[in-house]
Design a protein around this motif. Structure first.
Motif, PDB file in Angstrom:
ATOM      1  N   GLU A  49       0.985   4.159  -2.923  1.00 54.63           N
ATOM      2  CA  GLU A  49       0.822   5.531  -2.800  1.00 54.63           C
ATOM      3  C   GLU A  49       1.938   6.284  -3.311  1.00 54.63           C
ATOM      4  O   GLU A  49       1.836   7.401  -4.016  1.00 54.63           O
ATOM      5  CB  GLU A  49       0.866   5.663  -1.175  1.00 54.63           C
ATOM      6  CG  GLU A  49       0.606   7.205  -0.816  1.00 54.63           C
ATOM      7  CD  GLU A  49      -0.997   7.690  -1.275  1.00 54.63           C
ATOM      8  OE1 GLU A  49      -0.988   9.102  -1.084  1.00 54.63           O
ATOM      9  OE2 GLU A  49      -1.853   7.081  -1.581  1.00 54.63           O
ATOM     10  N   ALA A 104       0.880  -1.194  -0.005  1.00 55.77           N
ATOM     11  CA  ALA A 104       0.007  -0.192  -0.027  1.00 55.77           C
ATOM     12  C   ALA A 104       0.854   1.046   0.019  1.00 55.77           C
ATOM     13  O   ALA A 104       0.373   2.228  -0.561  1.00 55.77           O
ATOM     14  CB  ALA A 104      -0.990   0.125   1.174  1.00 55.77           C
ATOM     15  N   ALA A 105       2.096   1.329   0.644  1.00 54.80           N
ATOM     16  CA  ALA A 105       2.768   2.544   0.853  1.00 54.80           C
ATOM     17  C   ALA A 105       3.517   2.575  -0.712  1.00 54.80           C
ATOM     18  O   ALA A 105       3.438   3.773  -1.068  1.00 54.80           O
ATOM     19  CB  ALA A 105       3.939   2.342   1.912  1.00 54.80           C
ATOM     20  N   GLU A 163       5.243  14.466   2.721  1.00 55.61           N
ATOM     21  CA  GLU A 163       4.804  13.255   1.598  1.00 55.61           C
ATOM     22  C   GLU A 163       5.310  12.038   2.051  1.00 55.61           C
ATOM     23  O   GLU A 163       4.637  10.932   1.999  1.00 55.61           O
ATOM     24  CB  GLU A 163       5.148  13.729   0.437  1.00 55.61           C
ATOM     25  CG  GLU A 163       4.771  14.990  -0.262  1.00 55.61           C
ATOM     26  CD  GLU A 163       5.353  15.605  -1.388  1.00 55.61           C
ATOM     27  OE1 GLU A 163       4.588  16.425  -1.949  1.00 55.61           O
ATOM     28  OE2 GLU A 163       6.558  15.277  -1.685  1.00 55.61           O
ATOM     29  N   ARG A 219       1.432   6.538   6.228  1.00 57.79           N
ATOM     30  CA  ARG A 219       0.108   6.573   6.635  1.00 57.79           C
ATOM     31  C   ARG A 219      -0.597   5.592   5.772  1.00 57.79           C
ATOM     32  O   ARG A 219      -1.707   4.566   6.353  1.00 57.79           O
ATOM     33  CB  ARG A 219      -0.488   7.919   6.865  1.00 57.79           C
ATOM     34  CG  ARG A 219      -0.144   8.410   8.126  1.00 57.79           C
ATOM     35  CD  ARG A 219      -0.887  10.001   8.318  1.00 57.79           C
ATOM     36  NE  ARG A 219      -0.052  10.778   9.200  1.00 57.79           N
ATOM     37  CZ  ARG A 219       0.778  11.640   8.896  1.00 57.79           C
ATOM     38  NH1 ARG A 219       0.862  11.990   7.695  1.00 57.79           N
ATOM     39  NH2 ARG A 219       1.428  12.352   9.919  1.00 57.79           N
ATOM     40  N   ALA A 220      -0.497   5.683   4.373  1.00 58.25           N
ATOM     41  CA  ALA A 220      -1.102   5.005   3.419  1.00 58.25           C
ATOM     42  C   ALA A 220      -0.840   3.529   3.870  1.00 58.25           C
ATOM     43  O   ALA A 220      -1.747   2.456   3.667  1.00 58.25           O
ATOM     44  CB  ALA A 220      -0.843   5.318   2.062  1.00 58.25           C
ATOM     45  N   LYS A 236       1.532   6.186  -7.187  1.00 61.40           N
ATOM     46  CA  LYS A 236       0.396   6.897  -7.699  1.00 61.40           C
ATOM     47  C   LYS A 236       0.897   8.494  -7.928  1.00 61.40           C
ATOM     48  O   LYS A 236       0.378   9.188  -8.828  1.00 61.40           O
ATOM     49  CB  LYS A 236      -0.718   6.852  -6.574  1.00 61.40           C
ATOM     50  CG  LYS A 236      -1.791   7.759  -7.261  1.00 61.40           C
ATOM     51  CD  LYS A 236      -2.924   7.452  -5.935  1.00 61.40           C
ATOM     52  CE  LYS A 236      -2.681   8.409  -4.799  1.00 61.40           C
ATOM     53  NZ  LYS A 236      -3.843   8.361  -3.766  1.00 61.40           N
ATOM     54  N   ASN A 237       1.743   8.708  -6.925  1.00 64.69           N
ATOM     55  CA  ASN A 237       2.308  10.279  -6.958  1.00 64.69           C
ATOM     56  C   ASN A 237       3.626  10.463  -7.806  1.00 64.69           C
ATOM     57  O   ASN A 237       4.290  11.647  -7.590  1.00 64.69           O
ATOM     58  CB  ASN A 237       2.351  10.835  -5.445  1.00 64.69           C
ATOM     59  CG  ASN A 237       1.018  10.911  -5.114  1.00 64.69           C
ATOM     60  OD1 ASN A 237       0.251  11.652  -5.246  1.00 64.69           O
ATOM     61  ND2 ASN A 237       0.603   9.898  -3.806  1.00 64.69           N
ATOM     62  N   GLN A 292       2.660  10.891   4.411  1.00 60.99           N
ATOM     63  CA  GLN A 292       1.532  10.604   3.659  1.00 60.99           C
ATOM     64  C   GLN A 292       1.774   9.019   3.368  1.00 60.99           C
ATOM     65  O   GLN A 292       0.768   8.302   3.266  1.00 60.99           O
ATOM     66  CB  GLN A 292       1.366  11.519   2.468  1.00 60.99           C
ATOM     67  CG  GLN A 292       0.235  11.088   1.742  1.00 60.99           C
ATOM     68  CD  GLN A 292       0.063  11.941   0.675  1.00 60.99           C
ATOM     69  OE1 GLN A 292       0.414  13.259   0.402  1.00 60.99           O
ATOM     70  NE2 GLN A 292      -0.308  11.434  -0.674  1.00 60.99           N
ATOM     71  N   ILE A 293       2.741   8.726   2.767  1.00 57.30           N
ATOM     72  CA  ILE A 293       2.974   7.168   2.126  1.00 57.30           C
ATOM     73  C   ILE A 293       3.130   6.061   3.486  1.00 57.30           C
ATOM     74  O   ILE A 293       2.224   5.201   3.290  1.00 57.30           O
ATOM     75  CB  ILE A 293       4.454   7.261   1.541  1.00 57.30           C
ATOM     76  CG1 ILE A 293       4.218   8.122   0.144  1.00 57.30           C
ATOM     77  CG2 ILE A 293       4.796   5.660   1.069  1.00 57.30           C
ATOM     78  CD1 ILE A 293       5.546   8.187  -0.230  1.00 57.30           C
TER      79      ILE A 293
END
Length: 135
Positions: free
Chosen positions: A22, A18-19, A121, A127-128, A25-26, A124-125
């Motif tokens: 993320e 998942a990380a 950021e 937490r994802a 994706k960015n 953010q990764i």
């Protein structure tokens, strides 16, 4: 005696995937590290294009978050607010945003640390990754 949940390898794989998703994706080239509650490395992924130094920083951020049972940003904020003496704290290696503890029922199960883009950021990764296991 208390019972405590622990991260299983299946959890680690879900968080790592998942990380990574993320980050991809960015279009962020990062290193993602996952540690257990003692800060011991369970997973390390250095994505294409990530700086070699990030492979040292990400595990250190995760280690700091796991041992401190709080986001590594807390330490960065303390230092930025003038508590420079905290730089001498033992076993705390990376006092930069991007290390996020994995918490369940008030207990730390481990942490995810990310390095390679802006610190917010990176977090953010992380937490994802943690969200992938429902925490």
């Amino acid at each position: 005696m208390k019972n405590k949940a622990v991260l299983e390898f299946a959890d680690v794989k879900l968080m790592a995937a998942a990380a990574e998703a993320e980050a991809l994706k960015n279009n962020w080239a990062v290193t993602i590290a996952i540690v257990d509650d003692g800060g011991h490395l369970l997973s390390l992924q250095r994505l294409d294009g990530a700086a070699p130094l990030s492979a040292h920083i990400a595990p250190a951020k995760a280690h700091t978050a796991a041992l401190g049972r709080r986001e590594s940003k807390v330490y960065e904020d303390m230092i930025n607010q003038g508590r420079a003496s905290f730089l001498s704290a033992p076993a705390v290696e990376a006092m930069l945003e991007g290390g996020v503890p994995v918490m369940k029922d008030g207990q730390c199960l481990g942490a995810v640390g990310v390095s390679g883009v802006k610190s917010s950021e990176d977090a953010q990764i992380a937490r994802a990754g943690i969200a992938a296991i429902g925490l």
